[in-house]
Write a protein that holds these residues in place. Structure first.
Motif, short mmCIF file in Angstrom:
data_model
loop_
_atom_site.label_atom_id
_atom_site.label_comp_id
_atom_site.label_asym_id
_atom_site.label_seq_id
_atom_site.Cartn_x
_atom_site.Cartn_y
_atom_site.Cartn_z
N LEU A 1 50.82 72.58 66.66
CA LEU A 1 49.75 73.53 66.43
C LEU A 1 48.61 73.27 67.41
O LEU A 1 48.36 72.13 67.81
CB LEU A 1 49.22 73.42 64.99
N ASP A 2 47.93 74.34 67.79
CA ASP A 2 46.77 74.23 68.67
C ASP A 2 45.51 74.14 67.81
O ASP A 2 45.29 74.97 66.92
CB ASP A 2 46.68 75.44 69.60
N ALA A 3 44.69 73.15 68.09
CA ALA A 3 43.45 72.97 67.35
C ALA A 3 42.32 72.72 68.33
O ALA A 3 42.47 71.96 69.30
CB ALA A 3 43.57 71.81 66.36
N SER A 4 41.20 73.35 68.09
CA SER A 4 40.01 73.15 68.92
C SER A 4 39.25 71.91 68.43
O SER A 4 39.28 71.57 67.25
CB SER A 4 39.11 74.38 68.84
N ALA B 1 37.31 65.19 64.00
CA ALA B 1 37.82 66.29 64.82
C ALA B 1 38.94 65.84 65.77
O ALA B 1 39.99 66.51 65.85
CB ALA B 1 36.68 66.94 65.60
N PRO B 2 38.79 64.73 66.51
CA PRO B 2 39.93 64.29 67.35
C PRO B 2 41.18 63.96 66.54
O PRO B 2 42.30 64.22 66.99
CB PRO B 2 39.38 63.05 68.06
N LEU B 3 41.01 63.38 65.36
CA LEU B 3 42.17 63.10 64.52
C LEU B 3 42.88 64.39 64.11
O LEU B 3 44.12 64.45 64.09
CB LEU B 3 41.75 62.32 63.28
N ILE B 4 42.11 65.43 63.80
CA ILE B 4 42.72 66.71 63.42
C ILE B 4 43.45 67.32 64.61
O ILE B 4 44.56 67.86 64.47
CB ILE B 4 41.63 67.66 62.89
N VAL B 5 42.84 67.23 65.79
CA VAL B 5 43.50 67.77 66.99
C VAL B 5 44.82 67.03 67.26
O VAL B 5 45.84 67.64 67.57
CB VAL B 5 42.56 67.67 68.20
N LEU C 1 41.57 75.77 62.11
CA LEU C 1 41.65 74.92 63.29
C LEU C 1 40.87 75.50 64.47
O LEU C 1 40.82 74.88 65.53
CB LEU C 1 43.11 74.72 63.69
N GLU C 2 40.29 76.68 64.29
CA GLU C 2 39.48 77.28 65.34
C GLU C 2 38.00 77.03 65.06
O GLU C 2 37.62 76.66 63.95
CB GLU C 2 39.75 78.79 65.43
N ASP C 3 37.20 77.26 66.10
CA ASP C 3 35.76 77.05 65.92
C ASP C 3 35.14 78.27 65.24
O ASP C 3 35.61 79.40 65.37
CB ASP C 3 35.09 76.81 67.27
N ASN D 1 36.16 71.78 68.32
CA ASN D 1 35.19 72.39 67.42
C ASN D 1 35.95 73.27 66.44
O ASN D 1 36.25 74.42 66.72
CB ASN D 1 34.16 73.23 68.19
N ASN D 2 36.30 72.71 65.30
CA ASN D 2 37.06 73.46 64.31
C ASN D 2 36.37 73.40 62.96
O ASN D 2 35.48 72.58 62.74
CB ASN D 2 38.49 72.92 64.22
N ALA D 3 36.78 74.28 62.07
CA ALA D 3 36.16 74.37 60.75
C ALA D 3 36.66 73.29 59.80
O ALA D 3 35.98 72.95 58.82
CB ALA D 3 36.41 75.75 60.13
#
Length: 419
Positions: A260-263, A248-252, A357-359, A265-267
């Protein structure tokens, strides 16, 4: 007499009856053959026939008694069931020994017993399926008597709210229904994470299977396949830690680098990690299926002048496609039922969105949330878990039906071509 003592007594009695039956039955058959009689079966088969007539009825009576005691605890004492089962077993031993004669077809009796035993074992899966269905169906019907079925399958707002207070009689006066049960966000999140997982698992898993079956030397295959299958034994909570702390931190960070904005907690994170978890299931089964394709098909294709790559694409993979579809379906079912990774990496908020990228959350997570805590069981919030389980069961059944049709179609197609 305590339960463990009753069970020990029963098992000891059954073993004693079986041992006596085998010894006495074989001894009588050997004596009868020594007297010059022509026996239909072998002595060991008569011995097992005696075991079947003694231990078999005892086990059946004990099984039926256990079911009755499970439904009606005070129907009769446990020791009485054990005494009745062992007594019937002793009577069966007496009858079985008396039936051992030269004309007795003990071999045929054993064959019939094995056939019926295997039929009973095959029926377990069917009975289990119906048991699962009926265990959730009646509670789901109770839920749909409280809430609208149409809104449940088309509504876009999942907010059980304080509906459990209404069931407990603690809702504030004058308030209407305080819960919304639109399940579309839950199923959208389930399908979103499942699709991401399969986009990761299927290409990598099938490619790994092709390499190990067609290209890898035997030394590499012997080491690589067990190492790959180790992934299947890792607990899902460990995958959840990996998804939440690492992926998750790598994706953010990656999303932020491109604006891009990424949470956190994302899918996307649980989808990727879930795909990694499913790779061993698909690769192992696909490898076995590809390996089972007859070498004559490969040799015939190569003899016609095709390259090895073309042989794999146009001959081996189409022939193995039914098995690959089955492996993929197994992976889909595994992804649909996953809970821990989603809880730890995607969150528990029902969110209807197409942005990975959203929860978001899934059906299984909502089921766990509904059935845990101190919610009133009669409330719509708790009963909604059974409705969600029923819909998930129907979806899985539909996927199985579609896969069976596809597998049958491909098998018929290549059976015709082989002719």
């Amino acid at each position: 007499m305590q339960t463990d003592q009753i069970l020990m007594t029963f098992f000891a009695g059954v073993l004693l009856l079986g041992a006596l039956g085998f010894y006495l039955g074989r001894s009588k058959a050997v004596r009868t053959r020594a007297d010059g009689a022509h026996m239909h079966s072998q002595p060991d088969q008569y011995a097992w026939f005696a075991v079947l007539t003694s231990a078999g009825p005892a086990v059946i009576v004990a099984f039926v008694s256990a079911i009755i005691l499970g439904l009606f605890e005070s129907a009769f004492p446990g020791w009485l069931a054990v005494a009745g089962a062992l007594g019937l077993g002793a009577f069966g031993l007496f009858i079985g020994l008396n039936r051992i004669r030269p004309e007795l077809k003990a071999r045929d009796s054993l064959e019939h017993a094995v056939k019926w035993t295997l039929l009973a074992a095959a029926s377990v899966s069917i009975l289990t399926t119906f048991g699962i269905l009926f265990s959730i169906l009646f509670e789901a019907i109770r839920f749909f008597q409280m809430e609208s079925f149409w809104y449940f399958i088309t509504g876009t707002n999942w907010a059980p709210g304080d509906s459990f207070l209404e069931a407990a009689g603690r809702a504030e006066a004058g308030e209407g229904s305080s819960g919304n049960f639109g399940a579309v966000p839950l199923f959208a999140g389930t399908f979103m994470i499942t699709i991401i997982a399969m986009l990761v698992a299927v290409p990598i898993g099938v490619s790994a299977a092709i390499y190990m079956a067609e290209y890898a030397p035997e030394r590499v295959r012997t080491v690589a396949k067990p190492v790959l299958e180790v992934l299947a034994g890792i607990p899902t909570v460990v995958y959840g830690f990996f998804a939440a702390i690492t992926v998750a931190p790598l994706i953010v960070s990656a999303a932020g680098s491109v604006g891009l904005d990424a949470s956190f907690n994302n899918a996307l994170a649980p989808g990727i990690v879930m795909g990694i978890m499913i790779i061993p299931f698909i690769s192992s089964l696909s490898d076995d299926v590809i390996t089972s394709v007859p070498n004559s098909m490969r040799q015939g294709s190569l003899a016609l002048g095709t390259t090895r790559n073309e042989t794999i694409r146009f001959v081996v993979l189409p022939a193995a496609l039914p098995g690959i579809i089955s492996a993929t379906l197994l992976g889909v079912s595994r992804a649909l039922g996953e809970t821990m990774i989603v809880v730890m990496a995607a969150g528990m908020r029902p969110n209807l969105t197409a942005n990975p990228l959203e929860d978001m959350t899934t059906v299984t997570v909502s089921i766990v949330s509904s059935l845990t805590g101190d919610n009133e069981f009669e409330s719509a919030a708790t009963l909604s878990a059974f409705a969600l389980g029923l819909m998930l069961f129907v979806i899985t059944l539909a996927l199985n039906f579609v896969s069976v049709l596809m597998i049958r179609r491909f098998r018929e197609k290549y059976a015709v071509n082989d002719l």
